[in-house]
Design a protein around this motif. Structure first.
Motif, mmCIF file in Angstrom:
data_model
loop_
_atom_site.group_PDB
_atom_site.id
_atom_site.type_symbol
_atom_site.label_atom_id
_atom_site.label_comp_id
_atom_site.label_asym_id
_atom_site.label_seq_id
_atom_site.Cartn_x
_atom_site.Cartn_y
_atom_site.Cartn_z
ATOM 1 N N LEU A 42 0.859 -1.172 0.000
ATOM 2 C CA LEU A 42 0.000 0.000 0.000
ATOM 3 C C LEU A 42 0.899 1.227 0.000
ATOM 4 C CD1 LEU A 42 -2.980 0.895 0.200
ATOM 5 C CD2 LEU A 42 -2.641 1.022 2.664
ATOM 6 N N LYS A 43 0.800 2.038 -1.033
ATOM 7 C CA LYS A 43 1.659 3.218 -1.191
ATOM 8 C C LYS A 43 0.830 4.491 -1.045
ATOM 9 C CE LYS A 43 5.234 0.746 -2.574
ATOM 10 N NZ LYS A 43 6.474 0.677 -1.893
ATOM 11 N N PRO A 44 1.224 5.378 -0.140
ATOM 12 C CA PRO A 44 0.507 6.652 -0.025
ATOM 13 C C PRO A 44 0.644 7.454 -1.320
ATOM 14 C CG PRO A 44 2.177 6.414 1.703
ATOM 15 C CD PRO A 44 2.321 5.260 0.777
ATOM 16 N N LEU A 45 -0.388 8.216 -1.644
ATOM 17 C CA LEU A 45 -0.336 9.071 -2.830
ATOM 18 C C LEU A 45 0.168 10.473 -2.502
ATOM 19 C CD1 LEU A 45 -3.674 8.060 -4.584
ATOM 20 C CD2 LEU A 45 -1.352 7.325 -5.144
ATOM 21 N N GLY A 46 0.412 10.730 -1.235
ATOM 22 C CA GLY A 46 0.906 12.039 -0.799
ATOM 23 C C GLY A 46 -0.116 12.736 0.083
ATOM 24 N N GLN A 48 -1.602 15.555 0.000
ATOM 25 C CA GLN A 48 -2.720 16.235 -0.661
ATOM 26 C C GLN A 48 -3.783 15.255 -1.134
ATOM 27 O OE1 GLN A 48 0.296 15.743 -1.906
ATOM 28 N NE2 GLN A 48 0.075 15.078 -4.021
ATOM 29 N N SER A 49 -3.482 13.953 -1.168
ATOM 30 C CA SER A 49 -4.423 12.939 -1.660
ATOM 31 C C SER A 49 -4.999 12.067 -0.557
ATOM 32 C CB SER A 49 -3.720 12.049 -2.690
ATOM 33 O OG SER A 49 -3.306 12.812 -3.793
ATOM 34 N N GLU A 50 -4.667 12.333 0.700
ATOM 35 C CA GLU A 50 -5.192 11.511 1.786
ATOM 36 C C GLU A 50 -6.708 11.600 1.824
ATOM 37 O OE1 GLU A 50 -3.304 12.505 5.452
ATOM 38 O OE2 GLU A 50 -1.360 11.804 4.761
ATOM 39 N N PRO A 51 -7.429 10.545 2.082
ATOM 40 C CA PRO A 51 -7.006 9.237 2.568
ATOM 41 C C PRO A 51 -6.735 8.228 1.458
ATOM 42 C CG PRO A 51 -9.366 9.340 2.663
ATOM 43 C CD PRO A 51 -8.886 10.669 2.113
ATOM 44 N N TYR A 52 -6.684 8.672 0.216
ATOM 45 C CA TYR A 52 -6.471 7.745 -0.899
ATOM 46 C C TYR A 52 -5.039 7.238 -0.926
ATOM 47 C CZ TYR A 52 -10.923 9.529 -2.420
ATOM 48 O OH TYR A 52 -12.243 9.875 -2.464
ATOM 49 N N ALA A 53 -4.878 6.001 -1.404
ATOM 50 C CA ALA A 53 -3.562 5.373 -1.542
ATOM 51 C C ALA A 53 -3.613 4.485 -2.778
ATOM 52 C CB ALA A 53 -3.225 4.552 -0.298
ATOM 53 N N ALA A 54 -2.488 3.857 -3.103
ATOM 54 C CA ALA A 54 -2.443 2.958 -4.256
ATOM 55 C C ALA A 54 -1.960 1.588 -3.812
ATOM 56 C CB ALA A 54 -1.512 3.510 -5.335
ATOM 57 N N LEU A 55 -2.631 0.551 -4.292
ATOM 58 C CA LEU A 55 -2.129 -0.813 -4.169
ATOM 59 C C LEU A 55 -1.364 -1.072 -5.460
ATOM 60 C CD1 LEU A 55 -5.145 -2.879 -2.789
ATOM 61 C CD2 LEU A 55 -3.033 -2.290 -1.617
ATOM 62 N N VAL A 56 -0.067 -1.331 -5.352
ATOM 63 C CA VAL A 56 0.781 -1.517 -6.521
ATOM 64 C C VAL A 56 1.248 -2.968 -6.534
ATOM 65 C CG1 VAL A 56 2.859 -0.750 -7.712
ATOM 66 C CG2 VAL A 56 1.534 0.886 -6.350
ATOM 67 N N SER A 57 0.970 -3.668 -7.607
ATOM 68 C CA SER A 57 1.329 -5.084 -7.691
ATOM 69 C C SER A 57 2.835 -5.262 -7.763
ATOM 70 C CB SER A 57 0.689 -5.714 -8.933
ATOM 71 O OG SER A 57 1.152 -7.037 -9.094
ATOM 72 N N LEU A 58 3.375 -6.140 -6.921
ATOM 73 C CA LEU A 58 4.784 -6.519 -7.023
ATOM 74 C C LEU A 58 4.985 -7.553 -8.123
ATOM 75 C CD1 LEU A 58 5.867 -6.833 -3.284
ATOM 76 C CD2 LEU A 58 6.250 -4.932 -4.860
ATOM 77 N N ASP A 59 3.903 -8.253 -8.467
ATOM 78 C CA ASP A 59 3.967 -9.306 -9.475
ATOM 79 C C ASP A 59 3.845 -8.743 -10.895
ATOM 80 O OD1 ASP A 59 3.938 -11.410 -7.380
ATOM 81 O OD2 ASP A 59 1.918 -10.639 -7.049
ATOM 82 N N GLU A 60 3.104 -7.661 -11.054
ATOM 83 C CA GLU A 60 2.918 -6.988 -12.347
ATOM 84 C C GLU A 60 3.010 -5.490 -12.083
ATOM 85 O OE1 GLU A 60 -0.378 -8.417 -14.794
ATOM 86 O OE2 GLU A 60 -0.591 -10.072 -13.370
#
Length: 90
Positions: A42-46, A48-60
């Motif tokens: 789970l990577k914060p978007l910064g 200014q974008s809280e509470p949104y974040a990004a789930l970034v695949s390690l596999d793709e």
């Protein structure tokens, strides 16, 4: 005004692990159509974008989802985990 997000432990299909960089989700059962992607930090978007974040695949690495804690949108959100799934999370 947004509600304060509850802490996240696990869902029916996810195991969460705290890491030095933040939260890492490993899907016990892959998402439909994404069988090869089960590891998502789970990577914060910064700020200014809280509470949104990004789930970034390690596999793709090109696969990512913008997410928000459900309690922000649904104040009375409750996760119900069937006993059979709880055994998968141990």
């Amino acid at each position: 005004m947004l509600a304060e997000a509850p802490s996240f432990d696990a869902t029916e299909q996810v195991v969460a692990a705290a890491e030095p960089e933040g939260l890492h989700l490993r899907f016990v059962r892959p998402l439909i159509g994404l069988e090869h992607s089960v590891n998502f930090p789970l990577k914060p978007l910064g700020p200014q974008s809280e509470p949104y974040a990004a789930l970034v695949s390690l596999d793709e690495p090109d696969l990512r989802f913008v997410v928000v804690p459900p309690g922000v949108i649904f104040r009375d959100y409750v996760i119900e985990i069937p006993e059979s799934d709880r055994r998968l999370l141990d």
